[in-house]
Design a protein around this motif. Structure first.
Motif, PDB file in Angstrom:
ATOM      1  N   CYS A 231       2.765   1.603  -3.298  1.00  0.00           N
ATOM      2  CA  CYS A 231       1.903   2.097  -4.389  1.00  0.00           C
ATOM      3  C   CYS A 231       1.710   3.604  -4.286  1.00  0.00           C
ATOM      4  O   CYS A 231       1.752   4.323  -5.301  1.00  0.00           O
ATOM      5  CB  CYS A 231       0.540   1.395  -4.346  1.00  0.00           C
ATOM      6  SG  CYS A 231       0.570  -0.316  -4.930  1.00  0.00           S
TER       7      CYS A 231
ATOM      8  N   ASN B  78      -1.673   0.557  -9.631  1.00  0.00           N
ATOM      9  CA  ASN B  78      -1.238   1.008  -8.305  1.00  0.00           C
ATOM     10  C   ASN B  78      -2.358   1.749  -7.590  1.00  0.00           C
ATOM     11  O   ASN B  78      -2.593   1.547  -6.393  1.00  0.00           O
ATOM     12  CB  ASN B  78      -0.008   1.916  -8.431  1.00  0.00           C
ATOM     13  CG  ASN B  78       1.266   1.142  -8.721  1.00  0.00           C
ATOM     14  OD1 ASN B  78       1.454   0.038  -8.240  1.00  0.00           O
ATOM     15  ND2 ASN B  78       2.150   1.733  -9.508  1.00  0.00           N
ATOM     16  N   GLN B  79      -3.056   2.606  -8.328  1.00  0.00           N
ATOM     17  CA  GLN B  79      -4.164   3.358  -7.736  1.00  0.00           C
ATOM     18  C   GLN B  79      -5.285   2.419  -7.304  1.00  0.00           C
ATOM     19  O   GLN B  79      -5.928   2.641  -6.256  1.00  0.00           O
ATOM     20  CB  GLN B  79      -4.693   4.378  -8.739  1.00  0.00           C
ATOM     21  CG  GLN B  79      -5.763   5.307  -8.178  1.00  0.00           C
ATOM     22  CD  GLN B  79      -5.236   6.194  -7.067  1.00  0.00           C
ATOM     23  OE1 GLN B  79      -4.297   6.964  -7.277  1.00  0.00           O
ATOM     24  NE2 GLN B  79      -5.805   6.085  -5.878  1.00  0.00           N
TER      25      GLN B  79
ATOM     26  N   TYR C 260       0.834  -1.210   0.000  1.00  0.00           N
ATOM     27  CA  TYR C 260       0.000   0.000   0.000  1.00  0.00           C
ATOM     28  C   TYR C 260       0.865   1.254   0.000  1.00  0.00           C
ATOM     29  O   TYR C 260       0.657   2.170  -0.809  1.00  0.00           O
ATOM     30  CB  TYR C 260      -0.910  -0.041   1.225  1.00  0.00           C
ATOM     31  CG  TYR C 260      -1.752   1.183   1.460  1.00  0.00           C
ATOM     32  CD1 TYR C 260      -2.809   1.509   0.617  1.00  0.00           C
ATOM     33  CD2 TYR C 260      -1.493   2.020   2.556  1.00  0.00           C
ATOM     34  CE1 TYR C 260      -3.598   2.639   0.858  1.00  0.00           C
ATOM     35  CE2 TYR C 260      -2.274   3.143   2.802  1.00  0.00           C
ATOM     36  CZ  TYR C 260      -3.322   3.447   1.941  1.00  0.00           C
ATOM     37  OH  TYR C 260      -4.093   4.557   2.180  1.00  0.00           O
TER      38      TYR C 260
ATOM     39  N   GLU D 296       4.796   5.301  -5.515  1.00  0.00           N
ATOM     40  CA  GLU D 296       4.915   5.225  -6.973  1.00  0.00           C
ATOM     41  C   GLU D 296       4.031   6.264  -7.643  1.00  0.00           C
ATOM     42  O   GLU D 296       4.395   6.854  -8.661  1.00  0.00           O
ATOM     43  CB  GLU D 296       4.535   3.824  -7.473  1.00  0.00           C
ATOM     44  CG  GLU D 296       5.522   2.732  -7.122  1.00  0.00           C
ATOM     45  CD  GLU D 296       6.891   2.967  -7.736  1.00  0.00           C
ATOM     46  OE1 GLU D 296       6.965   3.173  -8.960  1.00  0.00           O
ATOM     47  OE2 GLU D 296       7.880   2.952  -6.972  1.00  0.00           O
TER      48      GLU D 296
ATOM     49  N   ASN E  35       4.857  -1.594 -11.122  1.00  0.00           N
ATOM     50  CA  ASN E  35       3.602  -2.146 -10.607  1.00  0.00           C
ATOM     51  C   ASN E  35       3.877  -2.871  -9.296  1.00  0.00           C
ATOM     52  O   ASN E  35       4.304  -4.033  -9.287  1.00  0.00           O
ATOM     53  CB  ASN E  35       2.988  -3.100 -11.631  1.00  0.00           C
ATOM     54  CG  ASN E  35       1.638  -3.635 -11.182  1.00  0.00           C
ATOM     55  OD1 ASN E  35       1.143  -3.267 -10.116  1.00  0.00           O
ATOM     56  ND2 ASN E  35       1.050  -4.501 -11.980  1.00  0.00           N
ATOM     57  N   CYS E  36       3.638  -2.206  -8.187  1.00  0.00           N
ATOM     58  CA  CYS E  36       3.909  -2.785  -6.866  1.00  0.00           C
ATOM     59  C   CYS E  36       2.914  -3.873  -6.484  1.00  0.00           C
ATOM     60  O   CYS E  36       3.183  -4.670  -5.580  1.00  0.00           O
ATOM     61  CB  CYS E  36       3.883  -1.685  -5.810  1.00  0.00           C
ATOM     62  SG  CYS E  36       5.110  -0.397  -6.088  1.00  0.00           S
ATOM     63  N   VAL E  37       1.766  -3.916  -7.154  1.00  0.00           N
ATOM     64  CA  VAL E  37       0.740  -4.909  -6.814  1.00  0.00           C
ATOM     65  C   VAL E  37       1.249  -6.319  -7.072  1.00  0.00           C
ATOM     66  O   VAL E  37       0.813  -7.283  -6.421  1.00  0.00           O
ATOM     67  CB  VAL E  37      -0.555  -4.633  -7.611  1.00  0.00           C
ATOM     68  CG1 VAL E  37      -1.669  -5.589  -7.190  1.00  0.00           C
ATOM     69  CG2 VAL E  37      -1.017  -3.199  -7.412  1.00  0.00           C
TER      70      VAL E  37
ATOM     71  N   THR F 177       0.028   0.934 -15.597  1.00  0.00           N
ATOM     72  CA  THR F 177       0.755   0.733 -14.345  1.00  0.00           C
ATOM     73  C   THR F 177       0.248   1.681 -13.272  1.00  0.00           C
ATOM     74  O   THR F 177       0.016   1.288 -12.119  1.00  0.00           O
ATOM     75  CB  THR F 177       2.257   0.947 -14.568  1.00  0.00           C
ATOM     76  OG1 THR F 177       2.722   0.032 -15.563  1.00  0.00           O
ATOM     77  CG2 THR F 177       3.042   0.729 -13.289  1.00  0.00           C
TER      78      THR F 177
END
Length: 625
Positions: free
Chosen positions: A533, A614-615, A530, A536, A546-548, A610
């Motif tokens: 993201c 993240n959002q 979280y 980022e 893309n941290c997800v 991307t």
């Protein structure tokens, strides 16, 4: 098993001969209108929320209409819009209706340029105002613009702000209208450029109009309109002066195909649509390349123009798995291969017991992958037969050979879609009970407690239909084990390029992974992702990662599969259930030329994708608080 709303369908025809030519050769001047109807019906799968069409007529007299448009909402929209046109013609005598000259001068939709669109909403916005084509009117023919497309732009907020910075005051906030106004603005500039040139040549009055109409170049308009858009798109358009264009995004995300001969130019979202409509061979049709535009000018000259340099090679693989018509030559082969490549995993799931396994498919879109799975198991069984014969230490009798050779792969029509859920039922328990009866089963097709039941689907997205209907009805057959197979890999990430899959929590695989994280006391992982993201999202889009993707790293695909089964298992279900998904390697082997796999890998082809992923995770966590 649960239908996805997805990318739209486009269709275009530009006639290259006078209407009289088609009346004489084909028995009707309505050649293009009829072909447009066929092309739209053949793409009905691509959009059932609305439909629209437009037509441009050349060489009309001032004071008479030369751009025509019809739009309608609902699954019967195609029939409705063409019915309105035919209603206008029904009052005419057969002799008058067959008069191409009369049609050209007096009838609507008797022109040279035609465009059609099938709509699925990816924004949730409803109403006729959002049904394509969009039309921008002007008293100068060259400044009239009609557009439609198969697109979803990820950065419409940024483009909207750019328009405001230029002093524009848009009426509606949507990517379709934003595109229309931005392109219309550049079209005005192109017309004015030609106006200046015409004045330099000393032209006056209608001679200026004629000069402008004959010298408009949509390549100039597209080059100044499209560079800043981030997303997947095929943009199509007509102008009042007779220009036609179709442009594909520079990443190649969304598809488009075209055909040209000396009678017409045609464009569609899918290749078999053109094949069937115009009785063509597969190799007659060409694919519009990424960043390129097909342009046909007022004189009927077609050319291909590179508008933007290609930015990626990300043709949508899900298009091949699910959305496009399976009658396409290459898509048919790819879907069969997807099924065939699942044989080792399915064989493992049934403990190698082919003799006591029955194969089927749900829904109909999975039928081709099912044939591939059957073909793979037939090859597997034949290898077993050869080994059994080779291991005999004597010359076999006829009975022994038949005992080996008569073994076959068992396939049955196990499930049948019986009714459609009625939307007027709103009470929750009633809806769930009704949903459980959407499918019916073929009783007696397996031996209870002895046979495994393998059902293949093209993809498993939300899992709702599995939980509410499919698993319940399959359990009534009392199989030894139910194996649900997906010809697509696990869908882990949203799409932002034209398919209605924007929220992470919609995906059963994502929900299962979140459950695993919480069960194992790994909530700190959720918090880390979280925060990552959010950091980022402070960076320029081009620098974001893309941290997800990080939430999936601690788990194997098999662990997630088992948790999905736990979540989707209806209460009281007695039969063991196992899920088998296609692997990423299998996807790439079966579909080698379409590398857009962001649904499965999280590797978005554009920075906008991307950013939105993240959002989406930030939004998900915020909703949990």
């Amino acid at each position: 098993m649960e239908p996805l709303k997805h990318e739209c369908g486009v269709a275009m025809i530009r006639l290259l001969k006078p209407l009289e030519y088609y009346q004489e050769k084909y028995g009707t001047w309505m050649f293009a209108l009829n072909k447009l109807y066929l092309m739209m019906e053949k793409q009905h799968n691509r959009g059932q929320e609305g439909a629209g069409m437009a037509c441009v007529k050349f060489d009309g007299m001032p004071g008479t209409e030369y751009i025509f448009r019809e739009r309608a909402e609902g699954k019967d929209a195609i029939t409705e819009i063409f019915g309105r046109v035919q209603k206008e013609y029904a009052r005419l005598s057969p002799e008058l209706l067959a008069d191409a000259e009369f049609a050209k001068n007096h009838l609507p939709f008797a022109g040279q340029l035609y465009m059609g669109h099938l709509r699925y909403s990816t924004t949730g916005k409803k109403g006729l105002a959002y049904v394509h084509p969009f039309l921008r009117r002007n008293n100068w023919q060259a400044k009239n613009l009609c557009i439609c497309g198969n697109f979803n732009m990820t950065n419409i907020d940024e483009i909207f702000q750019q328009m405001l910075a230029q002093g524009m005051f848009p009426r509606i906030y949507s990517d379709g209208y934003t595109l229309l106004e931005l392109m219309g603005h550049r079209l005005d500039r192109e017309a004015e450029r030609n106006f200046v040139d015409a004045k330099k040549f000393g032209l006056e009055g209608m001679d200026i109009t004629s000069y402008i109409d004959n010298h408009m170049d949509m390549a100039n308009v597209l080059r100044t309109t499209m560079p800043n858009f981030d997303g997947g798109y095929v943009m199509c358009g007509l102008t009042g002066s007779g220009e036609m264009f179709s442009m594909r995004d520079p990443w190649g995300i969304r598809p488009a195909f075209y055909y040209q001969n000396d009678e017409f130019v045609a464009v569609a979202s899918e290749r078999p649509v053109l094949q069937t409509t115009f009785d063509l061979e597969c190799d007659d049709i060409k694919e519009l390349q990424p960043g390129n535009a097909l342009l046909v000018n007022r004189s009927g000259e077609m050319r291909m123009e590179r508008i933007l340099e290609q930015r990626g090679d990300s043709a949508c693989s899900f298009e091949r798995i699910y959305f496009s018509r399976g009658s396409d030559r290459d898509i048919y082969r790819e879907r069969k291969r997807l099924g065939e490549l699942l044989v080792p995993q399915v064989l493992n799931a049934v403990d190698g017991d082919i003799n006591h396994t029955v194969f089927s498919f749900i829904p109909n879109t999975a039928e081709v992958a099912y044939y591939g799975l059957l073909s793979g198991f037939k090859k597997c069984l034949n290898r077993q037969k050869v080994q059994q014969i080779q291991q005999l230490d004597h010359e076999p009798t006829d009975e022994e050979l038949h005992a080996i050779l008569d073994t076959y792969v068992r396939s049955e029509k196990v499930a049948i879609k019986d009714i459609k859920l009625r939307t007027f039922i709103t009470e929750g328990n009633s809806r769930n009970d009704l949903a459980s009866h959407v499918y019916d089963i073929t009783y007696g097709c397996i031996e209870p407690g002895v046979d495994n039941l393998v059902v293949i689907d093209d993809s498993i997205v939300r899992g709702t239909t599995l939980k509410e209907s499919i698993l319940r009805i399959l359990d009534r057959l009392h199989p030894k084990k139910i194996v649900v197979v997906s010809s697509a890999p696990q869908i882990r990430y949203p799409d932002y390029y034209g398919i209605d899959m924007p929220r992470l929590e919609e995906f059963c695989v994502f929900r299962a992974t979140i459950e695993l994280i919480r069960e194992r006391g790994m909530n700190d992982l959720l918090q880390r992702v979280y925060e990552a993201c959010k950091l980022e999202l402070l960076k320029p889009k081009s620098m974001m990662r893309n941290c997800v993707r990080d939430i999936y790293k601690p788990f194997t695909a098999e662990e997630i599969n088992r948790k999905v089964v736990d979540m989707l298992r209806p209460e009281g279900l007695k039969t063991p259930v196992e899920l088998v998904f296609q692997s990423i390697d299998g996807l790439h082997e079966a579909i080698p030329d379409h590398h857009g796999d962001w649904y499965f890998t999280g590797k978005y082809p554009t920075p906008g994708g991307t950013k939105l992923c993240n959002q989406a995770f930030v939004n998900f966590i915020d909703r949990q608080k």
